[in-house]
Scaffold this active site. Structure first.
Site, mmCIF file in Angstrom:
data_model
loop_
_atom_site.group_PDB
_atom_site.id
_atom_site.type_symbol
_atom_site.label_atom_id
_atom_site.label_comp_id
_atom_site.label_asym_id
_atom_site.label_seq_id
_atom_site.Cartn_x
_atom_site.Cartn_y
_atom_site.Cartn_z
ATOM 1 N N ASN A 1 -5.169 10.003 -2.582
ATOM 2 C CA ASN A 1 -6.251 9.889 -1.599
ATOM 3 C C ASN A 1 -5.711 10.148 -0.210
ATOM 4 O OD1 ASN A 1 -7.696 8.686 -3.798
ATOM 5 N ND2 ASN A 1 -8.959 7.648 -2.282
HETATM 6 CA CA CA Z 1 -12.181 4.657 -4.499
#
Ligand code: CA
Ligand code: CTP
Length: 221
Positions: free
Chosen positions: A34
């Site tokens: 991420n």
């Molecule tokens: Ca998430």
């Protein structure tokens, strides 16, 4: 900020913070992960230390920390999970600012995955990572538990659902999108707490947003 910190309201308190995005190995040269610079989590750790707390920062990114912050570096969601749970019982305030990769490859290749022909693609089988915030929400006793919610749409409704489902005391809702939120030095967040109206903060430097989060949490601890 200075007046608040001068009072040192967190002397004698232990604060546990996570920061940065996790990386999930595909093979020795690749990962999925991420976006997250680690700036907000590190700012929260520093704000808590400035308020007098003993702070443990579990981070995937190495950024400058104040004296009073002990940093532990991890890479994957599994390592982040273990480090947070190992420090959870002793903590009074826990702030889960890390961007945990929701999925990881089922198999990690020991050798570099090679292209076979000019037109082939790659299929990866992914499994969900454990929800660390929800795990802490389920086992918390005295801890004040803060999570974040990064949302591209329906900010307050999505974040409110996370507040309820994860057993958090506060969710800091963060609008994100291409070119917004990640790696910036400012944030425009809305703070959600149980039984209280959403508190929409003006755009501010991450260190000021961090001090506000710590101040609001401390007032309810
Ligand atoms: Ca998430
Ligand atoms: N979180 C966590 N463990 C995970 C995923 C998220 O602890 N495996 C935490 C994050 O650190 C954050 C909060 O949960 O404090 C919300 O993360 P977010 O990604 O916004 O929510 P998800 O529950 O993962 O839902 P989705 O990404 O599908 O919106």
């Amino acid at each position: 900020v200075e007046t608040y910190q001068a009072k040192q309201p967190l002397v004698g308190k232990r604060v546990l913070v996570s920061a940065g995005g996790t990386q999930e190995r595909i093979d020795p040269v690749r990962y999925i992960g991420n976006d997250s610079s680690g700036k907000m989590g590190t700012a929260v750790a520093n704000a808590a230390a400035a308020a007098g707390a003993e702070v443990t920062l579990v981070a995937t990114k190495m950024l400058p920390v104040l004296p009073g912050v002990e940093a532990v570096y991890v890479t994957s969601a599994a390592e982040l999970h273990d480090a947070m749970l190992a420090n959870f019982d002793a903590a009074d305030l826990v702030v889960m600012a890390a961007a945990v990769a929701d999925f990881r490859p089922v198999d990690v290749s020991g050798t570099k995955i090679k292209k076979q022909s000019a037109d082939d693609g790659l299929h990866l089988d992914l499994v969900q990572n454990p929800d660390i915030l929800a795990a802490m929400g389920a086992q918390k006793s005295h801890q004040y538990l803060v999570g974040f919610a990064a949302e591209t749409n329906d900010l307050v409704a999505n974040a409110q659902a996370k507040l309820e489902h994860k057993g958090a005391d506060m969710i800091v809702a963060n609008p994100v999108g291409y070119g917004q939120g990640f790696n910036a030095d400012t944030d425009t967040v809305t703070i959600l707490r149980r039984g209280q109206d959403p508190l929409a903060l003006d755009e501010a430097a991450k260190r000021d947003v961090a001090a506000t989060i710590v101040g609001l949490a401390e007032a309810e601890m």
